[in-house]
Design an enzyme around this catalytic site. Structure first.
Site, mmCIF file in Angstrom:
data_model
loop_
_atom_site.group_PDB
_atom_site.id
_atom_site.type_symbol
_atom_site.label_atom_id
_atom_site.label_comp_id
_atom_site.label_asym_id
_atom_site.label_seq_id
_atom_site.Cartn_x
_atom_site.Cartn_y
_atom_site.Cartn_z
ATOM 1 N N HIS A 1 -2.976 70.420 74.394
ATOM 2 C CA HIS A 1 -2.212 70.393 73.124
ATOM 3 C C HIS A 1 -0.763 69.979 73.363
ATOM 4 C CE1 HIS A 1 -5.533 72.834 71.396
ATOM 5 N NE2 HIS A 1 -5.483 73.443 72.579
ATOM 6 N N SER B 1 18.602 48.110 75.719
ATOM 7 C CA SER B 1 18.784 47.971 74.280
ATOM 8 C C SER B 1 19.941 47.012 74.047
ATOM 9 C CB SER B 1 19.105 49.337 73.683
ATOM 10 O OG SER B 1 19.827 49.184 72.480
ATOM 11 N N LYS C 1 20.413 52.959 77.207
ATOM 12 C CA LYS C 1 18.952 53.012 77.054
ATOM 13 C C LYS C 1 18.176 52.158 78.035
ATOM 14 C CE LYS C 1 16.793 53.674 73.401
ATOM 15 N NZ LYS C 1 16.171 53.357 72.126
ATOM 16 N N GLU D 1 4.691 50.376 75.992
ATOM 17 C CA GLU D 1 4.524 50.418 74.538
ATOM 18 C C GLU D 1 3.695 49.245 74.029
ATOM 19 O OE1 GLU D 1 8.477 52.456 72.712
ATOM 20 O OE2 GLU D 1 8.806 50.641 73.852
#
Ligand code: ARG
Length: 466
Positions: A159, A280, A286, A293
């Protein structure tokens, strides 16, 4: 403007509206099957020679010319003219231009219906072999990484809540299991891909005394299809391959999701190499896991292809219908996507670094040894498990309220919860001990994971040698 000399010109006058002509064409996709198309034709003509359906000398001339076309296409001396309807028409047309009478004989005893599916099966076999190499590369890297991190402790989750300590190697080896199943699925489908439809002709077979076994064996098929109608109607193997691709990318996607999660500041378990992450344009701090992804994102495309081919085939009457032309784009796109994903995914895994300290710290903070605390009371002190579970739960609650861990709680406090506790509790909840006592087959103990790794390495060695 598309070429007007359609191979089916005759009964119809082949004066398609240009827009319909463009819509009808498949050369934009099936041009990629040119090698298989010529290879299939070469086998067909050898068979026509062997069976004396055509004059052997004529067959030799056709063969020589087809071989020339092959090498010219290969070298770029001949360029595919995309104004033809499909690759079959283009190659037959080139042949007929060069050998005006003989070229027109090549199609004796076959149809584009068996030709196109022969080509696609040959292409699929090659593509599966390429995919298998890519999967094996990934499996090798997973095993290599697992071996490097055999002693690193990771909080295992259920979970997405910290659950029990596992080794990072064990976690990685879970992916090994998924990808080896994927591999086996591709091995398995191959026997259904390698069934030759050549000679089924349009749908009913042919009256020429052809030898289907012969052309099939030249092409490396394992069997000859038994029913000519099924031969040209069946696209099950396309569905199976795309389905295998869908399962494979689902696994890649789950792995990607974990990489995305683990590389966040919040988790900090891994660092992706700069070679496989981006920055970024606006936020200088970043580092984005774009590759992971995008792999996760491309899952949608492959699922889409699977749904598309299933839908295309649903409700089609036997035998060939033009709807089936859609099969190639969906299959090729699925395979291309997986090849691309695997090509970038494997080196991304290879180059990532693991922050074992952060993983261990997180493991230590999560009360993931609470089960072991309860097990201690049960197995060493004879307390019934339900009672032990409640005691351990109360201890965890106390620790959270007082900013303590099971390791930092002193013995007097333990004994307030149960008089059964003694010094040995600290050994029982030691993270390394918790991990290493789970020695059941397939469990997380280092001794077990080492065995799994050894088995995997032996297996991969055999696969790579085969
Ligand atoms: N381009 C077609 C396909 O890929 C070739 C088969 C054509 N057959 C026919 N009867 N029109 O399916």
């Amino acid at each position: 403007m598309r070429k007007s000399n359609k191979i089916w010109e005759g009964f119809t006058d082949a004066k398609l509206e240009p827009i319909a002509d463009k819509f009808n064409a498949s050369i934009g996709i099936d041009k990629r099957l040119w090698r298989e198309d010529i290879t299939g034709s070469l086998a067909h003509v050898s068979m026509l020679k062997k069976t004396n359906v055509l004059d052997p000398k004529d067959c030799d001339k056709i063969t020589t010319e087809l071989q020339k076309i092959y090498s010219e296409l290969n070298s770029g001396a001949l360029v595919i003219d995309e104004s033809f309807e499909d690759i079959h028409s283009f190659i037959e047309n080139v042949l007929s231009e060069r050998l005006p009478t003989l070229g027109k004989m090549l199609h004796t005893g076959r149809s584009r219906n068996d030709q196109t599916i022969t080509d696609l099966r040959l292409y699929a076999k090659k593509a599966i072999d390429d995919l298998k190499i890519k999967i094996r590369e990934l499996l090798c890297i997973i095993v290599e990484k697992a071996e490097m991190h055999i002693d690193d402790i990771l909080p295992g989750y259920t979970h997405l809540q910290r659950a029990q300590p596992v080794s990072f190697a064990h976690h990685l080896m879970a992916y090994y299991e998924m990808f080896i199943r994927d591999y086996d699925r591709f091995v398995d489908v191959t026997k259904r891909v390698l069934v030759s439809p050549l000679g089924a002709a349009a749908l009913a077979g042919t009256s020429y005394p052809i030898d289907r076994e012969y052309s099939a064996s030249i092409l490396g098929f394992l069997e000859v299809s038994r029913n000519s109608i099924d031969s040209v109607s069946d696209r099950d193997f396309v569905i199976e391959i795309i389905s295998n691709c869908a399962i494979l990318i689902m696994h890649l996607s789950r792995f990607s999701e974990e990489l995305v999660l683990w590389s966040t500041t919040e988790f900090g378990f891994i660092k992706l190499s700069n070679k496989f992450s981006t920055g970024s344009s606006i936020m200088p701090q970043k580092k984005n896991p774009d590759i992971a992804e995008l792999t996760r994102g491309k899952t949608g495309r492959v699922y889409g292809n699977l749904m598309a081919i299933l839908t295309v085939m649903k409700g089609l009457p036997l035998a060939y219908n033009k709807d089936m032309q859609e099969d190639k784009e969906l299959l090729l796109d699925s395979i291309d996507t997986l090849i691309d994903c695997l090509s970038v995914f494997t080196p991304m895994i290879k180059t990532l670094s693991v922050n074992s300290n952060v993983m261990l710290k997180t493991a230590n903070e999560g009360f993931i040894n609470a089960t072991d605390c309860a097990d201690y009371l049960t197995s060493q002190k004879g307390v019934p498990f339900r009672t032990a579970y409640t005691i351990a739960g109360n201890i965890v609650k106390h620790c959270i309220e007082n900013n303590l861990t099971l390791e930092t709680l002193n013995l007097d406090k333990y004994r307030e919860f149960s008089p059964h506790f003694d010094e040995s509790i600290y050994e029982a909840i030691d993270m390394n001990n918790c991990l290493n006592k789970r020695t059941s087959f397939g469990g997380t103990a280092t001794s077990e994971v080492s065995k799994q790794i050894k088995m995997a390495k032996d297996h991969l060695l055999k696969l790579n040698e085969a």
